[in-house]
Scaffold this motif. Structure first.
Motif, PDB file in Angstrom:
ATOM      1  N   ASN A 130       0.851  -1.185   0.000  1.00  0.00           N
ATOM      2  CA  ASN A 130       0.000   0.000   0.000  1.00  0.00           C
ATOM      3  C   ASN A 130       0.888   1.238   0.000  1.00  0.00           C
ATOM      4  N   SER A 131       0.987   1.869  -1.150  1.00  0.00           N
ATOM      5  CA  SER A 131       1.788   3.076  -1.288  1.00  0.00           C
ATOM      6  C   SER A 131       0.875   4.291  -1.191  1.00  0.00           C
ATOM      7  N   SER A 132       0.978   5.226  -2.115  1.00  0.00           N
ATOM      8  CA  SER A 132       0.223   6.471  -2.040  1.00  0.00           C
ATOM      9  C   SER A 132       0.446   7.262  -3.315  1.00  0.00           C
ATOM     10  N   VAL A 133      -0.429   8.238  -3.556  1.00  0.00           N
ATOM     11  CA  VAL A 133      -0.121   9.218  -4.591  1.00  0.00           C
ATOM     12  C   VAL A 133       1.204   9.890  -4.273  1.00  0.00           C
ATOM     13  N   LEU A 134       1.546   9.957  -2.987  1.00  0.00           N
ATOM     14  CA  LEU A 134       2.820  10.538  -2.558  1.00  0.00           C
ATOM     15  C   LEU A 134       3.988   9.583  -2.762  1.00  0.00           C
ATOM     16  N   GLY A 135       3.736   8.465  -3.404  1.00  0.00           N
ATOM     17  CA  GLY A 135       4.807   7.578  -3.822  1.00  0.00           C
ATOM     18  C   GLY A 135       5.370   7.944  -5.179  1.00  0.00           C
ATOM     19  N   PHE A 136       4.697   8.879  -5.878  1.00  0.00           N
ATOM     20  CA  PHE A 136       5.238   9.320  -7.166  1.00  0.00           C
ATOM     21  C   PHE A 136       5.121  10.826  -7.382  1.00  0.00           C
ATOM     22  N   GLU A 174      -1.926   2.700  -4.976  1.00  0.00           N
ATOM     23  CA  GLU A 174      -1.583   4.102  -4.762  1.00  0.00           C
ATOM     24  C   GLU A 174      -2.847   4.912  -4.459  1.00  0.00           C
ATOM     25  N   PRO A 175      -3.285   4.935  -3.203  1.00  0.00           N
ATOM     26  CA  PRO A 175      -4.475   5.716  -2.853  1.00  0.00           C
ATOM     27  C   PRO A 175      -4.173   7.212  -2.851  1.00  0.00           C
ATOM     28  N   GLY A 176      -5.233   7.984  -3.084  1.00  0.00           N
ATOM     29  CA  GLY A 176      -5.195   9.419  -2.841  1.00  0.00           C
ATOM     30  C   GLY A 176      -5.928   9.694  -1.539  1.00  0.00           C
ATOM     31  N   PRO A 177      -6.765  10.730  -1.477  1.00  0.00           N
ATOM     32  CA  PRO A 177      -7.481  11.037  -0.236  1.00  0.00           C
ATOM     33  C   PRO A 177      -8.492   9.935   0.118  1.00  0.00           C
ATOM     34  N   ILE A 178      -8.289   9.320   1.279  1.00  0.00           N
ATOM     35  CA  ILE A 178      -9.173   8.259   1.770  1.00  0.00           C
ATOM     36  C   ILE A 178      -9.639   8.649   3.167  1.00  0.00           C
ATOM     37  N   GLY A 179     -10.917   8.449   3.437  1.00  0.00           N
ATOM     38  CA  GLY A 179     -11.486   8.825   4.727  1.00  0.00           C
ATOM     39  C   GLY A 179     -11.102   7.864   5.832  1.00  0.00           C
ATOM     40  N   THR A 180      -9.992   8.153   6.519  1.00  0.00           N
ATOM     41  CA  THR A 180      -9.489   7.326   7.616  1.00  0.00           C
ATOM     42  C   THR A 180      -8.987   8.246   8.734  1.00  0.00           C
ATOM     43  N   PRO A 181      -8.630   7.689   9.897  1.00  0.00           N
ATOM     44  CA  PRO A 181      -8.045   8.509  10.977  1.00  0.00           C
ATOM     45  C   PRO A 181      -6.556   8.804  10.762  1.00  0.00           C
TER      46      PRO A 181
END
Length: 276
Positions: A130-136, A174-181
């Protein structure tokens, strides 16, 4: 019954993934950093125990527990556990970077390497990072997290190449904004590591970062934000498809940024990112 080991299941993406996969017939080993969170998952019927990615001993014990419960076999691993340390890059102490890399990168690699022999022996397996949009894409105030996710992407791409032909498939989400804590959980680390009052960025901390960081959880959301189930849907494909994709991008924001990285020169991309 297929088995999967998931890290970071106390809330958000990991918790949704654990519950959804169990409902789909998987045997889920849902681990958490804190023992009390693992106990709460066990109380709702999930197989759960503490696994702290920052601790080499805990990773070794957690991997052994999963393989032991699975009779020496593990069908899948979802490396999900991670955290952020918000702050300007020049305000990040070396110890802060060491702490975040232990969990977000070193622990992920260590855990993966401990279960790969079982997957190789079976001639099959799925490893999902599980990476992120902030992975690229780099954004201001997120230097520590960006550094770990850029590194994770490179390591995962290399692992995927090295495992070609083994039956073990490697994918990145690569998720972007996800509703989590996730944002709320980063506050204690910001307060631990960032001396914002002594920073040359003090005014920006007060007017930009801290307003967002300390915003109420029930406040306005990004128009691009999706629930954790959006990530789980991609995870299901990565685990159950005969031909899993090497990379899954989640949310419109992630896809937009991926397009901009291809279309814009660096200076133009910097101008966009500086406003986010």
């Amino acid at each position: 019954m297929r088995t999967i080991l998931i890290t970071g299941c106390s809330s958000g993406i990991g918790l949704d993934a654990a519950r959804t996969l169990r409902a789909r017939g998987w045997r889920v080993f849902a681990t958490c950093r804190a023992a009390e969170d693992a106990a709460a998952l066990a109380a709702e019927g999930l197989e759960s125990w503490a696994l702290d990615l920052a601790s080499e001993a805990s990773v070794a014990e957690g991997a052994a527990e999963a393989l032991g419960r699975g009779g020496g076999r593990l069908d899948a691993l979802f490396n999900n556990g991670a955290f952020a340390i918000p702050g300007a890059t020049e305000d990040l102490p070396r110890a802060a970077m060491r702490e975040i890399f232990e969990t977000n990168l070193f622990g992920q690699l260590d855990l993966t390497n401990r279960v790969l022999p079982a997957m190789r022996a079976a001639g099959a397996g799925r490893v999902v990072m599980n990476s992120s949009v902030l992975g690229f894409v780099a954004l201001p105030w997120r230097g520590a997290y960006v550094a770990t996710k850029f590194a994770l992407e490179g390591l995962t791409d290399t692992l995927r190449l090295e495992l070609r032909g083994t039956g073990v498939h490697v994918s990145t989400i690569e998720p972007g904004p996800i509703g989590t804590p996730f944002r709320a959980k980063s506050v204690p680390r910001f307060e631990k590591w960032i001396d914002w009052r002594a920073s040359p960025h003090r005014d920006a901390y007060e007017t930009r970062l801290m307003r967002r960081l300390y915003a109420p959880a029930d406040g306005p959301k990004s128009r691009f934000e999706l629930p954790p189930s959006a990530v789980t849907a991609k995870l299901v494909h990565a685990l159950e498809s005969k031909r899993p994709a090497p990379r899954y991008r989640v949310t419109t924001a992630t896809r937009i940024m991926a397009g901009l990285t291809r279309a814009l020169p660096t200076r133009a991309l910097d101008a966009v990112a500086a406003r986010l």
